[in-house]
Design an enzyme around this catalytic site. Structure first.
Site, mmCIF file in Angstrom:
data_model
loop_
_atom_site.group_PDB
_atom_site.id
_atom_site.type_symbol
_atom_site.label_atom_id
_atom_site.label_comp_id
_atom_site.label_asym_id
_atom_site.label_seq_id
_atom_site.Cartn_x
_atom_site.Cartn_y
_atom_site.Cartn_z
ATOM 1 N N LYS A 66 0.800 -1.222 0.000
ATOM 2 C CA LYS A 66 0.000 0.000 0.000
ATOM 3 C C LYS A 66 0.836 1.276 0.000
ATOM 4 O O LYS A 66 0.350 2.341 -0.421
ATOM 5 C CB LYS A 66 -0.945 0.002 1.203
ATOM 6 C CG LYS A 66 -2.129 -0.938 1.076
ATOM 7 C CD LYS A 66 -3.166 -0.401 0.115
ATOM 8 C CE LYS A 66 -4.472 -1.163 0.207
ATOM 9 N NZ LYS A 66 -5.519 -0.604 -0.678
ATOM 10 N N SER A 320 0.915 -9.802 -0.229
ATOM 11 C CA SER A 320 0.696 -8.354 -0.309
ATOM 12 C C SER A 320 1.050 -7.607 0.968
ATOM 13 O O SER A 320 1.302 -6.404 0.927
ATOM 14 C CB SER A 320 -0.754 -8.060 -0.683
ATOM 15 O OG SER A 320 -1.642 -8.651 0.258
#
Length: 345
Positions: A66, A320
């Site tokens: 992110k 992720s």
């Protein structure tokens, strides 16, 4: 938006192009990391019967991919937008990306997180200097409150996924995968609101349309999969999920058409499969993954992907993020120890 508007078609126009992603990658790499791509012998030999590699975005700044999208978005803001301060809504990873970027660029930031967001993510976000406000029982409620706060106080919104600069930033992962393995066959990506898979798919398909791209979501919350199957924006949520980072009930109106047109398939995994993948990544590959980060491994282990895309193929499974509470790790370990002991007894 009608089904006719977003069906797979030569008329589809992607709002994000390779130049956007290349520019994002250049700026991100000035401060961020090129994350490792390592082979998992466990997944390669025992699960996929091909070459399975893990793209370790849990080793990115803030412990998640992110940071890329947040940095690229905020870096593109005007001086006036930066001066007003930024606001976002997030279950935790985007929050940390916004908080760290704001700290690096000297900008005030406010983050709206739902009640129940992992304590580790709350503390890390505040630790980077953001003002953390808890509101709502889920991401969608936090997101609505964020929009109201932005309207009331004039903050600049940094959306966690439904933004072309955010998507381009996440797409830098696709470029790195190609740099590290240009002949990749299959790429498996966690999906929440769709910013990550939209960016990666844009990068990969621009280079080679034959790369098979798989999105993975939890059975409990999978707005993108429901939308993908219905061919229109659809909301789906029936409970909480270990993959809290992807718990988005309704995908974005920017990310959905990109996903629909460029992603080859969407698959779902249940909570037990997510927990097992988290445990196996820790035990077999020495990789700490949060629930969302374990989704691709869960799909592999649960045989949710047709073997023709795996056997004798070069496969990349994206991890992720790794921002998981130690309490959750402990619960997972205890759960599977009890299961193993009972099965042996």
């Amino acid at each position: 938006m009608t089904a006719e508007d977003i069906k797979q078609s030569k008329d589809f126009q992607n709002p994000v192009c390779m130049r956007d992603i290349e520019e994002a990658a250049h700026s991100i790499h000035e401060v961020g990391r090129v994350t490792p791509l390592i082979q998992s012998m466990f997944l390669s030999r025992n699960i996929a019967h091909g070459e399975v590699y893990l793209k370790l975005e849990n080793m990115q700044l803030t412990g998640s991919f992110k940071f890329r999208g947040a940095f690229n978005k905020i870096n593109h803001l005007s001086d006036a937008e930066k001066a007003r301060g930024v606001i976002t809504a997030s279950a935790g990873n985007h929050a940390q990306g916004v908080a760290l970027t704001s700290h690096l660029l000297g900008i005030d930031s406010v983050v709206i997180m739902p009640h129940g967001a992992p304590i580790a993510k709350q503390e890390a976000t505040a630790g980077y200097g953001a003002k953390v406000i808890l509101h709502g029982d889920n991401f969608d409620e936090a997101h609505q409150f964020m929009e109201e706060e932005a309207e009331r106080k004039g903050y600049t919104i940094v959306d966690p996924y439904n933004d072309v600069d955010v998507i381009a930033g996440q797409g830098s992962i696709g470029l790195e995968i190609l740099d590290q393995m240009w002949d990749v066959d299959t790429v498996i990506v966690p999906v929440g609101g769709g910013g990550l898979i939209s960016g990666i798919a844009t990068a990969l398909k621009s280079f080679n349309p034959n790369i098979h791209i798989v999105g993975v979501q939890s059975e409990n919350v999978h707005g993108m999969t429901a939308s993908y199957e219905a061919n229109k924006l659809t909301t789906y949520s029936k409970g909480k999920t270990l993959a809290d980072g992807t718990a988005v009930a309704t995908p974005g109106d920017i990310t959905f058409p990109i996903t629909k047109n460029l992603v080859d398939e969407m698959v779902l995994v249940n909570e037990e499969e997510i927990a097992k993948a988290m445990k196996d990544l820790l035990q077999r590959t020495k990789t700490v993954a949060e629930g969302a980060g374990a989704l691709p491994t869960a799909a592999l282990e649960a045989k949710k992907i047709d073997s023709k895309w795996l056997n004798h193929k070069k496969v990349v499974a994206l991890v992720s993020g790794g921002n998981v509470d130690l309490e959750q790790v402990s619960k997972n370990i205890d759960h599977f120890l009890v299961t193993t002991n009972h099965s042996v007894g």
